[in-house]
Design a protein around this motif. Structure first.
Motif, PDB file in Angstrom:
ATOM      1  N   VAL A 157     -15.714 -19.312 -79.777  1.00  0.00           N
ATOM      2  CA  VAL A 157     -17.035 -19.317 -79.183  1.00  0.00           C
ATOM      3  C   VAL A 157     -16.916 -18.977 -77.474  1.00  0.00           C
ATOM      4  O   VAL A 157     -15.930 -19.589 -77.008  1.00  0.00           O
ATOM      5  CB  VAL A 157     -17.653 -20.722 -79.417  1.00  0.00           C
ATOM      6  CG1 VAL A 157     -18.967 -20.867 -78.642  1.00  0.00           C
ATOM      7  CG2 VAL A 157     -18.000 -20.925 -80.835  1.00  0.00           C
ATOM      8  N   GLN A 169     -17.601 -16.357 -74.194  1.00  0.00           N
ATOM      9  CA  GLN A 169     -17.580 -14.961 -73.549  1.00  0.00           C
ATOM     10  C   GLN A 169     -17.107 -13.880 -74.242  1.00  0.00           C
ATOM     11  O   GLN A 169     -17.608 -12.978 -74.482  1.00  0.00           O
ATOM     12  CB  GLN A 169     -17.094 -15.138 -72.088  1.00  0.00           C
ATOM     13  CG  GLN A 169     -17.150 -13.533 -71.305  1.00  0.00           C
ATOM     14  CD  GLN A 169     -16.326 -13.757 -70.208  1.00  0.00           C
ATOM     15  OE1 GLN A 169     -16.009 -14.849 -69.575  1.00  0.00           O
ATOM     16  NE2 GLN A 169     -15.974 -12.646 -69.401  1.00  0.00           N
ATOM     17  N   THR A 170     -15.800 -14.113 -74.842  1.00  0.00           N
ATOM     18  CA  THR A 170     -15.102 -13.213 -75.656  1.00  0.00           C
ATOM     19  C   THR A 170     -15.048 -13.594 -76.949  1.00  0.00           C
ATOM     20  O   THR A 170     -14.302 -12.938 -77.863  1.00  0.00           O
ATOM     21  CB  THR A 170     -13.773 -12.923 -75.132  1.00  0.00           C
ATOM     22  OG1 THR A 170     -13.029 -14.158 -74.824  1.00  0.00           O
ATOM     23  CG2 THR A 170     -13.713 -11.955 -73.922  1.00  0.00           C
ATOM     24  N   GLY A 209     -14.510 -27.102 -71.093  1.00  0.00           N
ATOM     25  CA  GLY A 209     -15.742 -26.613 -70.683  1.00  0.00           C
ATOM     26  C   GLY A 209     -15.364 -25.794 -69.552  1.00  0.00           C
ATOM     27  O   GLY A 209     -16.206 -25.543 -68.531  1.00  0.00           O
ATOM     28  N   HIS A 239     -15.982 -20.560 -71.948  1.00  0.00           N
ATOM     29  CA  HIS A 239     -16.460 -21.193 -73.097  1.00  0.00           C
ATOM     30  C   HIS A 239     -18.141 -21.390 -73.041  1.00  0.00           C
ATOM     31  O   HIS A 239     -18.913 -21.290 -73.936  1.00  0.00           O
ATOM     32  CB  HIS A 239     -15.994 -22.450 -73.320  1.00  0.00           C
ATOM     33  CG  HIS A 239     -16.172 -23.089 -74.802  1.00  0.00           C
ATOM     34  ND1 HIS A 239     -15.518 -22.567 -75.927  1.00  0.00           N
ATOM     35  CD2 HIS A 239     -17.073 -23.964 -75.088  1.00  0.00           C
ATOM     36  CE1 HIS A 239     -16.233 -23.375 -76.863  1.00  0.00           C
ATOM     37  NE2 HIS A 239     -17.048 -24.434 -76.393  1.00  0.00           N
ATOM     38  N   ILE A 253     -17.169 -34.671 -76.543  1.00  0.00           N
ATOM     39  CA  ILE A 253     -16.307 -35.813 -76.769  1.00  0.00           C
ATOM     40  C   ILE A 253     -15.049 -35.228 -76.057  1.00  0.00           C
ATOM     41  O   ILE A 253     -14.504 -34.326 -76.234  1.00  0.00           O
ATOM     42  CB  ILE A 253     -16.005 -35.902 -78.198  1.00  0.00           C
ATOM     43  CG1 ILE A 253     -17.496 -36.141 -78.974  1.00  0.00           C
ATOM     44  CG2 ILE A 253     -15.059 -37.141 -78.290  1.00  0.00           C
ATOM     45  CD1 ILE A 253     -17.344 -36.488 -80.379  1.00  0.00           C
ATOM     46  N   ASN A 254     -14.592 -36.100 -75.211  1.00  0.00           N
ATOM     47  CA  ASN A 254     -13.466 -35.730 -74.291  1.00  0.00           C
ATOM     48  C   ASN A 254     -12.769 -36.933 -73.551  1.00  0.00           C
ATOM     49  O   ASN A 254     -13.887 -37.648 -73.186  1.00  0.00           O
ATOM     50  CB  ASN A 254     -13.751 -34.679 -73.215  1.00  0.00           C
ATOM     51  CG  ASN A 254     -12.709 -33.880 -72.619  1.00  0.00           C
ATOM     52  OD1 ASN A 254     -11.843 -34.565 -72.188  1.00  0.00           O
ATOM     53  ND2 ASN A 254     -12.602 -32.723 -72.615  1.00  0.00           N
ATOM     54  N   ALA A 270     -13.720 -40.433 -74.749  1.00  0.00           N
ATOM     55  CA  ALA A 270     -13.094 -41.293 -75.850  1.00  0.00           C
ATOM     56  C   ALA A 270     -11.890 -40.364 -76.162  1.00  0.00           C
ATOM     57  O   ALA A 270     -12.107 -38.995 -76.367  1.00  0.00           O
ATOM     58  CB  ALA A 270     -14.036 -41.667 -77.017  1.00  0.00           C
ATOM     59  N   PHE A 297      -9.273 -38.585 -81.645  1.00  0.00           N
ATOM     60  CA  PHE A 297      -8.569 -39.225 -83.073  1.00  0.00           C
ATOM     61  C   PHE A 297      -9.088 -40.505 -83.333  1.00  0.00           C
ATOM     62  O   PHE A 297      -9.217 -41.078 -84.535  1.00  0.00           O
ATOM     63  CB  PHE A 297      -7.280 -39.106 -82.560  1.00  0.00           C
ATOM     64  CG  PHE A 297      -6.625 -37.731 -82.757  1.00  0.00           C
ATOM     65  CD1 PHE A 297      -6.496 -36.967 -83.660  1.00  0.00           C
ATOM     66  CD2 PHE A 297      -6.348 -37.425 -81.358  1.00  0.00           C
ATOM     67  CE1 PHE A 297      -6.165 -35.550 -83.431  1.00  0.00           C
ATOM     68  CE2 PHE A 297      -5.653 -36.364 -80.887  1.00  0.00           C
ATOM     69  CZ  PHE A 297      -5.670 -35.152 -82.099  1.00  0.00           C
TER      70      PHE A 297
HETATM   71  C1  LIG Z   1     -11.547 -13.177 -69.725  1.00  0.00           C
HETATM   72  C2  LIG Z   1     -11.613 -14.486 -70.382  1.00  0.00           C
HETATM   73  C3  LIG Z   1     -12.101 -14.696 -71.215  1.00  0.00           C
HETATM   74  C4  LIG Z   1     -12.316 -16.055 -71.995  1.00  0.00           C
HETATM   75  N1  LIG Z   1     -13.101 -16.078 -73.266  1.00  0.00           N
HETATM   76  C5  LIG Z   1     -13.131 -17.395 -73.756  1.00  0.00           C
HETATM   77  C6  LIG Z   1     -14.025 -17.616 -74.658  1.00  0.00           C
HETATM   78  O1  LIG Z   1     -14.896 -16.759 -75.379  1.00  0.00           O
HETATM   79  N2  LIG Z   1     -14.092 -18.802 -75.164  1.00  0.00           N
HETATM   80  C7  LIG Z   1     -13.374 -19.951 -74.602  1.00  0.00           C
HETATM   81  O2  LIG Z   1     -13.355 -20.960 -75.309  1.00  0.00           O
HETATM   82  N3  LIG Z   1     -12.220 -19.547 -73.609  1.00  0.00           N
HETATM   83  C8  LIG Z   1     -12.172 -18.371 -73.345  1.00  0.00           C
HETATM   84  N4  LIG Z   1     -11.355 -18.088 -72.147  1.00  0.00           N
HETATM   85  C9  LIG Z   1     -10.462 -19.253 -71.955  1.00  0.00           C
HETATM   86  C10 LIG Z   1     -10.983 -20.327 -71.078  1.00  0.00           C
HETATM   87  O3  LIG Z   1     -10.651 -20.042 -69.659  1.00  0.00           O
HETATM   88  C11 LIG Z   1     -10.118 -21.589 -71.317  1.00  0.00           C
HETATM   89  O4  LIG Z   1      -8.867 -21.456 -71.033  1.00  0.00           O
HETATM   90  C12 LIG Z   1     -10.300 -22.166 -72.851  1.00  0.00           C
HETATM   91  O5  LIG Z   1     -11.773 -22.173 -73.027  1.00  0.00           O
HETATM   92  C13 LIG Z   1      -9.891 -23.722 -72.571  1.00  0.00           C
HETATM   93  O6  LIG Z   1      -9.758 -24.062 -74.103  1.00  0.00           O
HETATM   94  P1  LIG Z   1      -9.682 -25.645 -74.191  1.00  0.00           P
HETATM   95  O7  LIG Z   1     -10.984 -26.220 -73.581  1.00  0.00           O
HETATM   96  O8  LIG Z   1      -9.664 -25.737 -75.690  1.00  0.00           O
HETATM   97  O9  LIG Z   1      -8.331 -26.169 -73.648  1.00  0.00           O
HETATM   98  P2  LIG Z   1      -8.303 -26.858 -72.238  1.00  0.00           P
HETATM   99  O10 LIG Z   1      -8.864 -26.514 -71.359  1.00  0.00           O
HETATM  100  O11 LIG Z   1      -6.566 -27.387 -72.492  1.00  0.00           O
HETATM  101  O12 LIG Z   1      -8.813 -28.423 -72.748  1.00  0.00           O
HETATM  102  C14 LIG Z   1      -8.681 -29.226 -73.750  1.00  0.00           C
HETATM  103  C15 LIG Z   1      -9.278 -30.471 -73.338  1.00  0.00           C
HETATM  104  O13 LIG Z   1      -9.235 -31.490 -74.394  1.00  0.00           O
HETATM  105  C16 LIG Z   1      -9.295 -32.882 -73.909  1.00  0.00           C
HETATM  106  N5  LIG Z   1      -8.362 -33.721 -74.446  1.00  0.00           N
HETATM  107  C17 LIG Z   1      -7.092 -33.636 -75.019  1.00  0.00           C
HETATM  108  N6  LIG Z   1      -7.012 -34.802 -75.789  1.00  0.00           N
HETATM  109  C18 LIG Z   1      -7.905 -35.249 -76.034  1.00  0.00           C
HETATM  110  C19 LIG Z   1      -8.211 -36.437 -77.096  1.00  0.00           C
HETATM  111  N7  LIG Z   1      -7.193 -37.022 -77.811  1.00  0.00           N
HETATM  112  N8  LIG Z   1      -9.415 -36.578 -77.371  1.00  0.00           N
HETATM  113  C20 LIG Z   1     -10.461 -36.206 -76.327  1.00  0.00           C
HETATM  114  N9  LIG Z   1     -10.188 -35.196 -75.592  1.00  0.00           N
HETATM  115  C21 LIG Z   1      -8.949 -34.661 -75.607  1.00  0.00           C
HETATM  116  C22 LIG Z   1      -8.784 -32.656 -72.609  1.00  0.00           C
HETATM  117  O14 LIG Z   1      -8.947 -33.648 -71.697  1.00  0.00           O
HETATM  118  C23 LIG Z   1      -9.271 -31.254 -72.036  1.00  0.00           C
HETATM  119  O15 LIG Z   1     -10.405 -31.402 -71.444  1.00  0.00           O
HETATM  120  C24 LIG Z   1     -11.424 -17.005 -71.623  1.00  0.00           C
HETATM  121  C25 LIG Z   1     -10.480 -16.653 -70.419  1.00  0.00           C
HETATM  122  C26 LIG Z   1     -10.471 -15.496 -69.981  1.00  0.00           C
HETATM  123  C27 LIG Z   1      -9.690 -15.293 -68.752  1.00  0.00           C
END
Ligand SMILES: Cc1cc2nc3c(=O)[nH]c(=O)nc-3n(C[C@H](O)[C@H](O)[C@H](O)COP(=O)(O)OP(=O)(O)OC[C@H]3O[C@@H](n4cnc5c(N)ncnc54)[C@H](O)[C@@H]3O)c2cc1C
Length: 343
Positions: free
Chosen positions: A272, A274-275, A291, A295, A308-309, A326, A329
């Motif tokens: 889900v 932009q890409t 966030g 995304h 939920i984070n 929270a 898990f």
């Molecule tokens: C050109 C470009 C296009 C992109 N297109 C997309 C796109 O279409 N979609 C997209 O999603 N991303 C896209 N991205 C990537 C985006 O920048 C982020 O890197 C990505 O969304 C991060 O994913 P994430 O939130 O899962 O990971 P992270 O940023 O690593 O976040 C993980 C989160 O999980 C939380 N967490 C960890 N453990 C637990 C736990 N046990 N309980 C609760 N919370 C926990 C952490 O606090 C953290 O906030 C793109 C990037 C670029 C450069």
């Protein structure tokens, strides 16, 4: 004048996205002196789609071309057919015009389709062949030639105006409610007239090889009322079962952040953003997703966002209607069990 809507379908079912494009087209029609709405169905063995389209209120005409050439929606062949219709060179149309002994006048002011993978493939070709601009991914209609569309991954909304004589538009279907579809049997007298168009020559330089379609008993991500998406916080593929169990309880689609996809937790058709896919459910639950703007670009059309984070400073809380700081898990099994207990 008339507005041409190119239908998206799989030769069997008219896709919901087309019903949303029809809403956008109907809005333009109100600014454009109540233009007629013409639905163009291009496919093979697609009578079922024509029958479905008969249930759409407000259509003035259904245009259909049914041939093996059009089975797989190859963009070049769709583009040449649409252009033959708009320019009045389509043989079937010419015969109708000749019978009326009237010269053909192109009367299409707009050519519209959804901003899906297929629509994004043929619509620019149509615009190029007609030597007009394409207006991409509109999210609102301000007048017959002024539209709003997101730019910079949804961080800004541009208002664009086109002075072209024919406006070639893709529509972000999640931004428009679908028109109602009447599926009960229709009175013959109320049938929308169907016009058959002549098949055009095969472009010949592209060919369909194969399709690999994901089969899922879950609702489709872009049209689901509830979406539960997981991010890197889920740690591995096995833990996505926690989301699956909750999705089963809520009849939800499962989505993911790009980080989760890149890490191989889930297939990339669940991404889900932009890409990835643009979603606009009634309820979006982001689990372990930080966030990032890329995304958020895919979820802003959601009616209610729940996050939920475990990090209280995660940017997802800035856009969430409800936030739960929270550990996922702890929370997910509790949430699923509470829903099961209510059954
Ligand atoms: C050109 C470009 C296009 C992109 N297109 C997309 C796109 O279409 N979609 C997209 O999603 N991303 C896209 N991205 C990537 C985006 O920048 C982020 O890197 C990505 O969304 C991060 O994913 P994430 O939130 O899962 O990971 P992270 O940023 O690593 O976040 C993980 C989160 O999980 C939380 N967490 C960890 N453990 C637990 C736990 N046990 N309980 C609760 N919370 C926990 C952490 O606090 C953290 O906030 C793109 C990037 C670029 C450069």
């Amino acid at each position: 004048m008339a507005i041409l809507i190119v239908a998206e379908h799989n030769n069997n079912i008219l896709q919901a996205a087309t019903l949303s494009v029809l809403t956008a087209a109907a809005e333009i029609a109100t600014y454009d002196g109540d233009s007629e709405l013409h639905l163009l169905i291009i496919g093979h063995d697609c009578q079922a789609v024509v029958d479905m389209a008969q249930g759409i209120a407000g259509l003035s005409k259904i245009l259909i071309t049914d041939a093996p050439l059009y089975q797989y929606s190859l963009a070049e062949n769709i583009a040449s057919l649409v252009v033959s219709l708009v320019e009045g060179t389509n043989q079937e149309l010419k015969q109708i015009q000749d019978a009326k002994q009237a010269p053909f006048q192109s009367h299409y002011s707009h050519i519209m389709t959804s901003a899906s993978t297929t629509g994004k493939d043929y619509q620019p070709r149509i615009a190029a062949l007609l030597d007009v601009a394409q207006i991409s991914d509109i999210i609102s209609v301000e007048s017959a030639d002024i539209f709003k569309r997101p730019i910079y991954a949804g961080n800004a909304i541009a208002t664009v105006q086109s002075s072209d004589s024919i406006q070639v538009i893709t529509v972000r279907s999640s931004a428009f409610e679908p028109v109602p579809l009447n599926t009960s049997s229709l009175d013959d007298a109320k049938q929308v007239p169907v016009v058959e168009l002549a098949v055009q020559a095969d472009y010949g330089k592209t060919e369909f090889i194969s399709a690999e379609l994901t089969q899922s008993s879950r609702p489709e991500l872009t049209t689901a009322k509830v979406v539960i998406a997981g991010g890197r916080g889920l740690q591995n593929a096995d833990n996505f079962v926690l989301l699956d169990s909750l999705a089963d309880q809520l009849n939800a689609a499962v989505g993911a952040s790009r980080a989760a996809v890149d890490a191989g937790f889930v297939a990339n058709d669940l991404q889900v953003g932009q890409t990835g896919k643009i979603v606009a459910p009634d309820l979006y639950i982001a689990v372990g997703i930080s966030g990032a703007i890329q995304h958020i670009a895919g979820i802003t059309g959601s009616k209610v966002i729940v996050a939920i984070n475990r990090d209280p400073d995660a940017p997802i809380f800035d856009v969430a209607d409800y936030g739960l700081v929270a550990d996922l898990f702890d929370v997910l099994p509790e949430f699923t069990n509470a829903l099961k207990a209510k059954e």
